[in-house]
Design an enzyme around this catalytic site. Structure first.
Site, PDB file in Angstrom:
ATOM      1  N   ASP A   1       2.042  -3.965   8.199  1.00 52.69           N
ATOM      2  CA  ASP A   1       0.716  -4.553   8.422  1.00 52.69           C
ATOM      3  C   ASP A   1       0.087  -4.998   7.111  1.00 52.69           C
ATOM      4  O   ASP A   1      -0.625  -5.996   7.063  1.00 52.69           O
ATOM      5  CB  ASP A   1      -0.201  -3.545   9.114  1.00 52.69           C
ATOM      6  CG  ASP A   1      -0.062  -3.572  10.625  1.00 52.69           C
ATOM      7  OD1 ASP A   1       0.785  -4.341  11.132  1.00 52.69           O
ATOM      8  OD2 ASP A   1      -0.777  -2.812  11.301  1.00 52.69           O
TER       9      ASP A   1
ATOM     10  N   THR B   1      -6.653   6.674  -4.862  1.00 52.96           N
ATOM     11  CA  THR B   1      -7.525   7.389  -3.919  1.00 52.96           C
ATOM     12  C   THR B   1      -8.164   6.455  -2.909  1.00 52.96           C
ATOM     13  O   THR B   1      -8.918   6.915  -2.042  1.00 52.96           O
ATOM     14  CB  THR B   1      -8.643   8.138  -4.673  1.00 52.96           C
ATOM     15  OG1 THR B   1      -9.419   7.195  -5.419  1.00 52.96           O
ATOM     16  CG2 THR B   1      -8.065   9.183  -5.611  1.00 52.96           C
TER      17      THR B   1
ATOM     18  N   ASP C   1      -6.862  -1.982  -6.606  1.00 57.43           N
ATOM     19  CA  ASP C   1      -5.656  -2.389  -5.900  1.00 57.43           C
ATOM     20  C   ASP C   1      -5.681  -3.862  -5.515  1.00 57.43           C
ATOM     21  O   ASP C   1      -6.726  -4.517  -5.474  1.00 57.43           O
ATOM     22  CB  ASP C   1      -5.441  -1.529  -4.645  1.00 57.43           C
ATOM     23  CG  ASP C   1      -6.684  -1.452  -3.755  1.00 57.43           C
ATOM     24  OD1 ASP C   1      -7.305  -2.499  -3.505  1.00 57.43           O
ATOM     25  OD2 ASP C   1      -7.036  -0.344  -3.318  1.00 57.43           O
TER      26      ASP C   1
ATOM     27  N   ASP D   1     -18.961   2.063  -5.661  1.00 47.82           N
ATOM     28  CA  ASP D   1     -17.723   1.793  -6.380  1.00 47.82           C
ATOM     29  C   ASP D   1     -17.416   0.302  -6.462  1.00 47.82           C
ATOM     30  O   ASP D   1     -16.907  -0.174  -7.473  1.00 47.82           O
ATOM     31  CB  ASP D   1     -16.560   2.514  -5.689  1.00 47.82           C
ATOM     32  CG  ASP D   1     -16.517   4.000  -6.026  1.00 47.82           C
ATOM     33  OD1 ASP D   1     -17.357   4.450  -6.829  1.00 47.82           O
ATOM     34  OD2 ASP D   1     -15.654   4.703  -5.489  1.00 47.82           O
ATOM     35  N   GLY D   2     -17.713  -0.433  -5.383  1.00 46.72           N
ATOM     36  CA  GLY D   2     -17.439  -1.865  -5.395  1.00 46.72           C
ATOM     37  C   GLY D   2     -18.212  -2.591  -6.478  1.00 46.72           C
ATOM     38  O   GLY D   2     -17.674  -3.479  -7.164  1.00 46.72           O
TER      39      GLY D   2
END
Length: 310
Positions: free
Chosen positions: A168, A179, A139, A69-70
């Site tokens: 945090d 997801t 994100d 995915d990266g």
């Protein structure tokens, strides 16, 4: 329209030679040129042409992401100003975005060449971080640095102060990114067909403690208070810079910023749903394999030997 050039986007460390060889063998029979970033040329077999990143985007008809995915997200970010189809070939274990497994690659290339696929549009977040502009398809996260205090930030929506965070990390995600980090932080699952921006604090200690779902039309500003610790700004999982207290982020939503190739949308959704359900099981991958029938375990064994673990 036939494809004349395909560009490759490679996982930064995994061995991709076998996959690239399959693509080259197919390309020779279809009079298609295969290009790769010239800085990655040493990692692929002869026959792949070196190119500058701008040339990959401007002159290739489609990009092929080889990795997880990266890697796929990196390919989408490359094309954000000039969206074009991106096909993902899977080399990981639990990717949600990539559809094509290596044994399916020849057939997938045939379908790509004949335009026998659908486009899944992807939205992105465009963010100004202290006047530096970044793009995220999953994100943007503000993460505390150990020993340097917590994320203390205020949220303003359309210029109106909304509330504050002490946590945090603060995760700002697209629906597709719900997801990923946002989900791990306790955020909701959002359909990729929905247009929304999700803000989820991780380990909140004060202030807003639940996810906030905002309209893509709303202007979002996150201001780090002076007493905030230094935070790392992560874009799709990669740290792009650090910001001290007093820094600011402005986040906007862009529709149709990416084009993901889908050959079987229904099967892809079913597989993604299954993968997501596995995340909540307290079992290691080898333990999950023990739940499979013996015939399926034998079929999976050669595939596991060819692909290194994540």
């Amino acid at each position: 329209m036939r494809y004349n050039r395909l560009g490759l986007v490679l996982h930064p460390t995994r061995d991709v030679a076998a996959i690239v060889t399959m693509i080259l063998d197919w390309a020779h029979g279809h009079q298609v040129e295969i290009l790769v970033d010239r800085q990655q040329r040493h990692r692929v077999p002869d026959g792949v042409l070196p190119a500058d990143p701008a040339m990959l985007v401007n002159e290739c008809d489609s990009l092929i992401s080889i990795g997880g995915d990266g890697t796929m997200l990196g390919a989408l970010r490359m094309t954000v100003d000039r969206p074009k189809p991106v096909m993902g070939v899977h080399l990981g274990q639990l990717g949600f975005l990539v559809e094509v497994d290596p044994p399916e690659l020849p057939r997938a290339l045939d379908r790509l060449a004949t335009h026998d696929f659908t486009i899944e549009p992807r939205s992105c977040l465009r963010c100004a971080v202290c006047e530096e502009r970044v793009v995220a398809f999953n994100d943007i996260a503000l993460a505390r640095q150990p020993g340097e205090g917590f994320v203390n930030a205020t949220l303003a929506v359309d210029g109106q102060e909304y509330g504050y965070y002490r946590c945090d990390s603060l995760v700002i995600s697209t629906p597709a990114g719900s997801t990923a980090y946002s989900y791990a932080a306790g955020g909701p699952l959002i359909s990729p067909a929905t247009e929304a921006v999700v803000m989820t604090p991780s380990a909140p200690m004060a202030g807003i403690s639940r996810s906030v779902v905002l309209s893509p039309a709303e202007r979002i500003r996150v201001h780090l208070r002076e007493d905030s610790g230094r935070v790392a700004v992560e874009v799709d999982g990669h740290v792009v810079r650090h910001v001290e207290g007093g820094g600011e982020l402005e986040v906007g939503f862009q529709r149709g910023a990416g084009q993901v190739v889908r050959f079987d949308p229904r099967r892809y959704r079913e597989r993604s749903q299954l993968k997501l359900s596995l995340l909540d099981l307290p079992l290691l991958p080898e333990q999950l394999r023990e739940l499979l029938p013996e015939t399926l375990r034998r079929q999976a064994a050669p595939h596991r030997q060819d692909i290194p673990p994540d």
